[in-house]
Design a protein around this motif. Structure first.
Motif, PDB file in Angstrom:
ATOM      1  N   ARG A 232     -11.391   7.147   8.460  1.00  0.00           N
ATOM      2  CA  ARG A 232     -10.307   7.163   7.461  1.00  0.00           C
ATOM      3  C   ARG A 232      -8.972   7.502   8.128  1.00  0.00           C
ATOM      4  NH1 ARG A 232     -14.831   9.016   4.387  1.00  0.00           N
ATOM      5  NH2 ARG A 232     -14.781   8.546   2.140  1.00  0.00           N
ATOM      6  N   LEU A 233      -9.021   8.355   9.154  1.00  0.00           N
ATOM      7  CA  LEU A 233      -7.786   8.741   9.847  1.00  0.00           C
ATOM      8  C   LEU A 233      -7.231   7.581  10.672  1.00  0.00           C
ATOM      9  CD1 LEU A 233      -8.719  12.378  10.955  1.00  0.00           C
ATOM     10  CD2 LEU A 233      -7.365  11.650   8.974  1.00  0.00           C
ATOM     11  N   ILE A 234      -8.125   6.734  11.215  1.00  0.00           N
ATOM     12  CA  ILE A 234      -7.642   5.538  11.909  1.00  0.00           C
ATOM     13  C   ILE A 234      -6.978   4.597  10.897  1.00  0.00           C
ATOM     14  CG2 ILE A 234      -8.305   3.543  13.302  1.00  0.00           C
ATOM     15  CD1 ILE A 234      -8.510   6.162  14.815  1.00  0.00           C
ATOM     16  N   VAL A 235      -7.571   4.479   9.707  1.00  0.00           N
ATOM     17  CA  VAL A 235      -6.937   3.707   8.621  1.00  0.00           C
ATOM     18  C   VAL A 235      -5.539   4.260   8.350  1.00  0.00           C
ATOM     19  CG1 VAL A 235      -7.015   3.134   6.158  1.00  0.00           C
ATOM     20  CG2 VAL A 235      -9.106   3.010   7.537  1.00  0.00           C
ATOM     21  N   GLY A 236      -5.427   5.593   8.370  1.00  0.00           N
ATOM     22  CA  GLY A 236      -4.151   6.243   8.058  1.00  0.00           C
ATOM     23  C   GLY A 236      -3.097   6.111   9.132  1.00  0.00           C
ATOM     24  N   GLY A 237      -3.451   5.597  10.317  1.00  0.00           N
ATOM     25  CA  GLY A 237      -2.417   5.332  11.312  1.00  0.00           C
ATOM     26  C   GLY A 237      -2.566   6.046  12.637  1.00  0.00           C
ATOM     27  N   THR A 262     -24.125  20.837  18.255  1.00  0.00           N
ATOM     28  CA  THR A 262     -22.729  20.460  18.489  1.00  0.00           C
ATOM     29  C   THR A 262     -22.640  19.001  18.909  1.00  0.00           C
ATOM     30  OG1 THR A 262     -22.165  22.705  19.159  1.00  0.00           O
ATOM     31  CG2 THR A 262     -20.648  20.973  19.812  1.00  0.00           C
ATOM     32  N   ALA A 263     -21.778  18.268  18.246  1.00  0.00           N
ATOM     33  CA  ALA A 263     -21.535  16.866  18.588  1.00  0.00           C
ATOM     34  C   ALA A 263     -20.032  16.629  18.704  1.00  0.00           C
ATOM     35  CB  ALA A 263     -22.133  15.939  17.530  1.00  0.00           C
ATOM     36  N   MET A 264     -19.681  15.603  19.463  1.00  0.00           N
ATOM     37  CA  MET A 264     -18.289  15.178  19.558  1.00  0.00           C
ATOM     38  C   MET A 264     -18.230  13.710  19.185  1.00  0.00           C
ATOM     39  SD  MET A 264     -15.835  13.319  21.221  1.00  0.00           S
ATOM     40  CE  MET A 264     -16.705  12.797  22.702  1.00  0.00           C
ATOM     41  N   GLU A 265     -17.311  13.366  18.285  1.00  0.00           N
ATOM     42  CA  GLU A 265     -17.083  11.965  17.943  1.00  0.00           C
ATOM     43  C   GLU A 265     -15.626  11.623  18.192  1.00  0.00           C
ATOM     44  OE1 GLU A 265     -18.711  10.284  14.417  1.00  0.00           O
ATOM     45  OE2 GLU A 265     -20.368  11.715  14.309  1.00  0.00           O
ATOM     46  N   VAL A 266     -15.399  10.426  18.754  1.00  0.00           N
ATOM     47  CA  VAL A 266     -14.048   9.968  19.047  1.00  0.00           C
ATOM     48  C   VAL A 266     -13.914   8.523  18.582  1.00  0.00           C
ATOM     49  CG1 VAL A 266     -14.703   9.370  21.419  1.00  0.00           C
ATOM     50  CG2 VAL A 266     -12.284   9.625  20.850  1.00  0.00           C
ATOM     51  N   TYR A 267     -12.762   8.182  18.002  1.00  0.00           N
ATOM     52  CA  TYR A 267     -12.478   6.838  17.501  1.00  0.00           C
ATOM     53  C   TYR A 267     -11.134   6.383  18.040  1.00  0.00           C
ATOM     54  CZ  TYR A 267     -16.519   7.607  14.699  1.00  0.00           C
ATOM     55  OH  TYR A 267     -17.813   7.857  14.340  1.00  0.00           O
ATOM     56  N   VAL A 268     -11.104   5.150  18.548  1.00  0.00           N
ATOM     57  CA  VAL A 268      -9.894   4.626  19.179  1.00  0.00           C
ATOM     58  C   VAL A 268      -9.571   3.265  18.570  1.00  0.00           C
ATOM     59  CG1 VAL A 268      -8.768   4.041  21.350  1.00  0.00           C
ATOM     60  CG2 VAL A 268     -10.550   5.804  21.320  1.00  0.00           C
ATOM     61  N   ALA A 269      -8.380   3.144  18.016  1.00  0.00           N
ATOM     62  CA  ALA A 269      -7.943   1.894  17.384  1.00  0.00           C
ATOM     63  C   ALA A 269      -7.724   0.815  18.428  1.00  0.00           C
ATOM     64  CB  ALA A 269      -6.662   2.133  16.596  1.00  0.00           C
ATOM     65  N   TYR A 270      -8.019  -0.422  18.036  1.00  0.00           N
ATOM     66  CA  TYR A 270      -7.790  -1.629  18.828  1.00  0.00           C
ATOM     67  C   TYR A 270      -8.680  -1.699  20.081  1.00  0.00           C
ATOM     68  CZ  TYR A 270      -3.848  -1.424  15.693  1.00  0.00           C
ATOM     69  OH  TYR A 270      -3.084  -1.312  14.561  1.00  0.00           O
ATOM     70  N   GLU A 271      -9.785  -0.957  20.076  1.00  0.00           N
ATOM     71  CA  GLU A 271     -10.753  -1.023  21.171  1.00  0.00           C
ATOM     72  C   GLU A 271     -12.127  -1.365  20.614  1.00  0.00           C
ATOM     73  OE1 GLU A 271      -9.880  -1.154  24.109  1.00  0.00           O
ATOM     74  OE2 GLU A 271      -7.997  -0.044  24.314  1.00  0.00           O
ATOM     75  N   ASP A 272     -13.092  -1.676  21.524  1.00  0.00           N
ATOM     76  CA  ASP A 272     -14.424  -2.090  21.104  1.00  0.00           C
ATOM     77  C   ASP A 272     -15.498  -1.281  21.823  1.00  0.00           C
ATOM     78  OD1 ASP A 272     -14.357  -3.032  23.690  1.00  0.00           O
ATOM     79  OD2 ASP A 272     -14.698  -5.139  23.167  1.00  0.00           O
ATOM     80  N   TYR A 273     -16.759  -1.709  21.624  1.00  0.00           N
ATOM     81  CA  TYR A 273     -17.856  -0.942  22.212  1.00  0.00           C
ATOM     82  C   TYR A 273     -17.873  -1.020  23.734  1.00  0.00           C
ATOM     83  CZ  TYR A 273     -20.890  -5.061  23.100  1.00  0.00           C
ATOM     84  OH  TYR A 273     -21.436  -6.230  23.569  1.00  0.00           O
ATOM     85  N   VAL A 451      -8.178  -0.934   2.327  1.00  0.00           N
ATOM     86  CA  VAL A 451      -6.787  -0.701   2.717  1.00  0.00           C
ATOM     87  C   VAL A 451      -6.534  -1.321   4.083  1.00  0.00           C
ATOM     88  CG1 VAL A 451      -5.100   1.089   3.358  1.00  0.00           C
ATOM     89  CG2 VAL A 451      -6.517   1.364   1.298  1.00  0.00           C
ATOM     90  N   GLY A 452      -7.545  -1.225   4.984  1.00  0.00           N
ATOM     91  CA  GLY A 452      -7.443  -1.902   6.274  1.00  0.00           C
ATOM     92  C   GLY A 452      -7.713  -0.993   7.462  1.00  0.00           C
ATOM     93  N   LEU A 453      -8.847  -1.203   8.112  1.00  0.00           N
ATOM     94  CA  LEU A 453      -9.174  -0.509   9.367  1.00  0.00           C
ATOM     95  C   LEU A 453      -8.981  -1.492  10.508  1.00  0.00           C
ATOM     96  CD1 LEU A 453     -10.499   1.933  10.952  1.00  0.00           C
ATOM     97  CD2 LEU A 453     -12.685   0.766  10.586  1.00  0.00           C
ATOM     98  N   PRO A 454      -8.125  -1.173  11.492  1.00  0.00           N
ATOM     99  CA  PRO A 454      -7.957  -2.082  12.623  1.00  0.00           C
ATOM    100  C   PRO A 454      -9.244  -2.165  13.438  1.00  0.00           C
ATOM    101  CG  PRO A 454      -6.887   0.020  13.080  1.00  0.00           C
ATOM    102  CD  PRO A 454      -7.317   0.061  11.639  1.00  0.00           C
ATOM    103  N   PRO A 455      -9.382  -3.144  14.310  1.00  0.00           N
ATOM    104  CA  PRO A 455     -10.524  -3.149  15.226  1.00  0.00           C
ATOM    105  C   PRO A 455     -10.588  -1.775  15.917  1.00  0.00           C
ATOM    106  CG  PRO A 455      -9.266  -5.156  15.476  1.00  0.00           C
ATOM    107  CD  PRO A 455      -8.462  -4.265  14.569  1.00  0.00           C
TER     108      PRO A 455
END
Length: 490
Positions: A232-237, A262-273, A451-455
């Protein structure tokens, strides 16, 4: 019975000593502060600087030897042990009489001069001694330490005192978690916080813990993942966000599983697997280098080389190689028959993709010792991953395996709201068919995708398992300070 009585008598002796101290106006528990200006490691490592200088140190008494009008104690401070030499003619007769009554486990402050004994041991010759806290319990005997694993985990405070290597593991854990943040911060990603209490179960396939919110009068779930909030935060910009924190899964316990982890999750806009694969191998390598100074480690007798790039292999190819079955060439019923022949779960709601995943877990995981990325999971078990454009039955997803363990999971994030709704509906159907690990419908997340999530590329790393590998720890309980334990009956 006699041993129990003897232990009770020894414990009573300590309480009697405390009473004597209190009656003499020497109650150690009334002391609020003690000024220290040196620590054991620095004194030993830089002896020339400290020689013949007075220092003020404090720590726990780990051994005690009284010989007439003099005595030796080993003091354990934050860095390790140092010997202290206490003589009657230096501290006075009254103080020495009180000193003789101290016990192993007591916490003491020492002011004295740094010197070397005749046998060359760096020590502190006491000018003043002060009892700072009275131990009313008895530490395990020094030659055997605390060996009972169950007791070690329950009484971690004792474990840290008597087993020096345990403290080193958790110091290294701190170093590793700092390295994770440093690696991601250096890439410009923002660390954020998302809710621990959720109104629905989502972001992973797992059984949740359920609690109740009294004010709202609704059941809530401890989070099993933070994925849907982070996207949702990537959607937000935001272009890159990550979170490292506790997850809660109401599942079995083993050397690799703790319900709270304990886990770590990271999300990066305009990138792929593909990008996330490089990020993963470089992140683990960075942490390993920081913790161990090398990318080649020994885990419980197995040599592991974490140097990037790591091997890449598709799940389907691994399964076909191991079983001889090309599941994707079969109908659901044909695949079910093959799965039955392989002694896999053949529940009615399972389809081809489920059987591929089950066959992989049953026959392939045990071979994945050196770092390996397993690619292209079936869409049935990847409800949040983007389909592969060349084969819609599989997803652009990977799991990273080291020492046969999954330590990371990542994919090109599904950003098609219509497809995502269909996936959620399938999960709901699976849940209604009896799969209590299936996800729920998340209407707000669907709205966010509309609303729109970029790749976007996303990654989750099991921090505890990574730390197990990097600290050569045999159990996840060895890297969690206070692991989940069944309450003792007595």
């Amino acid at each position: 019975m006699s041993e129990e009585l003897n232990l009770n008598e020894l414990l009573q002796v300590r309480r009697d000593k405390l009473k004597q101290l209190q009656e003499a106006g020497r109650d150690p528990f009334k002391i609020e502060k003690y000024e220290r200006d040196a620590f054991s490691a620095a004194i030993k490592e830089d002896f020339e600087k400290y020689e013949d200088k007075e220092v003020s140190i404090a720590g726990r008494i780990m051994s005690k030897r009284i010989q007439g009008k003099a005595g030796f104690i080993d003091l354990l401070d934050r860095d390790g042990r140092i010997q202290c030499y206490v003589r009657l003619d230096r501290i006075g007769e009254e103080e020495f009489e009180w000193f003789k009554k101290v016990d192993i486990g007591d916490i003491m402050g020492i002011k004295g001069v740094v010197f070397k004994t005749k046998v060359g041991e760096i020590s502190v010759k006491a000018n003043e001694v002060q009892l700072l806290s009275k131990s009313l319990q008895i530490l395990p005997e020094k030659f055997h330490g605390l060996k009972d694993h169950d007791l070690r985990y329950r009484q971690r405070y004792v474990d840290l005192i008597v087993n020096p290597g345990v403290k080193e593991t958790f110091i290294k854990r701190n170093l590793i978690t700092k390295a994770v943040r440093e690696f991601l911060d250096n890439k410009g990603y923002i660390e954020v916080d998302t809710p621990t209490l959720n109104t629905i179960v989502g972001g992973a396939s797992a059984r949740p813990f359920v609690t109740h919110h009294n004010s709202l009068d609704i059941d809530m779930y401890m989070r099993i993942a933070n994925e849907l909030y982070l996207k949702r935060l990537i959607v937000g910009g935001f272009d890159g966000v990550y979170e490292m924190g506790k997850m809660f899964r109401n599942e079995g316990m083993s050397v690799k599983h703790n319900p709270e982890y304990t886990a770590m999750e990271v999300y990066v806009a305009y990138e792929d697997y593909e990008f996330m694969m490089e990020l993963t191998e470089n992140l683990v390598a960075y942490c390993c280098e920081k913790a161990n100074g090398t990318l080649k480690i020994n885990y419980q007798g197995t040599e592991l080389d974490l140097t990037p790039p790591w091997r890449r292999a598709s799940m389907h190819d691994l399964v076909q190689e191991k079983t001889g079955v090309d599941f994707y060439a079969l109908t659901d019923e044909e695949a079910r028959a093959e799965a039955k022949r392989l002694n896999l779960d053949v529940a009615d709601h399972l389809t081809v993709g489920h059987f591929v995943n089950e066959a992989f877990e049953a026959f392939c995981e045990a071979d994945l010792v050196q770092p390996t990325f397993v690619l292209h999971h079936p869409v049935e078990v990847s409800p949040l991953a983007k389909r592969n454009p060349d084969d819609p039955r599989i997803t652009n997803r990977f799991e990273a395996f080291i020492n046969t363990w999954e330590i990371a999971n990542a994919f090109s994030e599904l950003n098609d709201a219509i497809d995502q709704r269909g996936r959620f509906e399938h999960q709901v159907a699976q849940r209604e068919a009896g799969d209590d690990e299936a996800q729920m419908m998340d209407e707000d997340f669907i709205n966010a995708l509309e609303v729109g999530l970029p790749p976007t590329g996303g990654l989750g790393v099991g921090i505890d398992r990574m730390i197990m590998l990097l600290t050569d720890s045999p159990s996840i309980r060895d890297v969690i300070l206070f692991p989940t334990m069944k309450p003792e009956q007595n």
